[in-house]
Design a protein around this motif. Structure first.
Motif, PDB file in Angstrom:
ATOM      1  N   THR A  30       2.933   1.035   6.288  1.00 27.52           N
ATOM      2  CA  THR A  30       2.579   0.138   5.180  1.00 27.52           C
ATOM      3  C   THR A  30       1.111  -0.273   5.288  1.00 27.52           C
ATOM      4  O   THR A  30       0.617  -0.593   6.368  1.00 27.52           O
ATOM      5  N   SER A  42       7.574  -4.949   5.738  1.00 25.96           N
ATOM      6  CA  SER A  42       6.878  -3.654   5.790  1.00 25.96           C
ATOM      7  C   SER A  42       7.693  -2.624   6.568  1.00 25.96           C
ATOM      8  O   SER A  42       8.787  -2.890   7.051  1.00 25.96           O
ATOM      9  N   ASP A  99       5.434  -0.643   0.489  1.00 24.74           N
ATOM     10  CA  ASP A  99       4.534   0.395   1.001  1.00 24.74           C
ATOM     11  C   ASP A  99       3.086  -0.073   1.038  1.00 24.74           C
ATOM     12  O   ASP A  99       2.259   0.497   1.767  1.00 24.74           O
TER      13      ASP A  99
END
Ligand code: SAH
Ligand code: DHB
Ligand code: MG
Length: 216
Positions: free
Chosen positions: A156, A152, A130
């Motif tokens: 993100t 990701s 994240d």
């Protein structure tokens, strides 16, 4: 306008907003005692990373470049219960200090330190993360961006440290680790998977800055 004044302003805010923290102070002391370079983020920058990770609601964080785990501790403390952080460090001596600091902070069950060159350990990770903080060997930042994207999801957050370097970023003939920022910036400008900006900072670490990006 001088580094002395910037440092006093940092101290002014730190005294109220980042009160003395025995664990973080001991981590820095252990880093210094072991002879590691004092190139950790400043306290207000550590807290900025912490707040950004919370704003992003991060449950899984990736850090490239651990040093003594100072930024690691700030970031890991942003995680909710059940969250986790993977941090990558190439230097065995740095990793040993970092491991001890992570344990001292009570974060050994939250933080997974992978020792080795990041380009060797990144392929062993599975995403999505994240929040990604990239703060290792600057010449590999373009490659780290690609890995961050691979690991990701849309939304993100990706943060790069040390992108201004006393303004040297303007100099196309600067040393390689500075010129790498120019290359990274060009890549970010044309990379459709991210939207990015850069923020200059002054303070006890001098004049530097962050690139902040979000995955589209
Ligand atoms: N994020 C830390 C500071 C990191 S300093 C903090 O703010 O507290 C940069 C670190 O990256 C150093 O410890 C250095 O050993 C590590 N490093 C350099 N090259 C690397 C590589 N190829 N892979 C992983 N880590 C690397
Ligand atoms: C350097 C690296 C860093 O991560 C930093 O915050 C400051 C300096 C360096 O390699 O010089
Ligand atoms: Mg840095």
């Amino acid at each position: 306008m001088s580094k002395d004044l910037w440092t006093r302003v940092d101290s002014f805010f730190a005294q109220s907003l980042m009160p003395e923290d025995p664990v973080l102070q001991a981590a820095l002391q252990a880093s210094q005692d072991a002879g590691l370079p004092a190139i950790n983020v400043a306290p207000n920058q550590g807290k900025l990373l912490h707040l950004m990770a919370r704003m992003a609601g991060a449950r899984r964080i990736l850090e490239i470049g651990t040093l003594a785990a100072y930024s690691t501790i700030w970031l890991a403390r942003a995680l909710p219960a059940g969250g986790s952080l993977v941090t990558l460090e190439a230097d065995a001596a740095h990793a040993a200090v970092a491991r001890a600091n992570i344990a001292m902070a009570g974060l050994q069950d939250v933080v997974d330190l992978r020792e080795g060159k990041a380009l060797d350990t990144l392929p062993t990770l599975s995403g999505p993360f994240d929040f990604v903080f990239i703060d290792a060997d600057k010449t590999n930042n373009p490659a780290y961006l690609q890995w961050a994207l691979t690991l990701s999801r849309p939304g993100t957050t990706i943060v790069f440290d040390n992108v201004v370097r006393n303004g040297q970023v303007l100099d196309p003939d600067a040393e390689e680790k500075v010129v790498a920022v120019r290359r990274l910036t060009e890549i970010l400008a044309t990379e459709p998977r991210v939207s990015a900006t850069a923020v200059q900072t002054v303070g006890e670490k001098g004049w530097d800055g962050f690139i902040l990006a979000v995955v589209n």
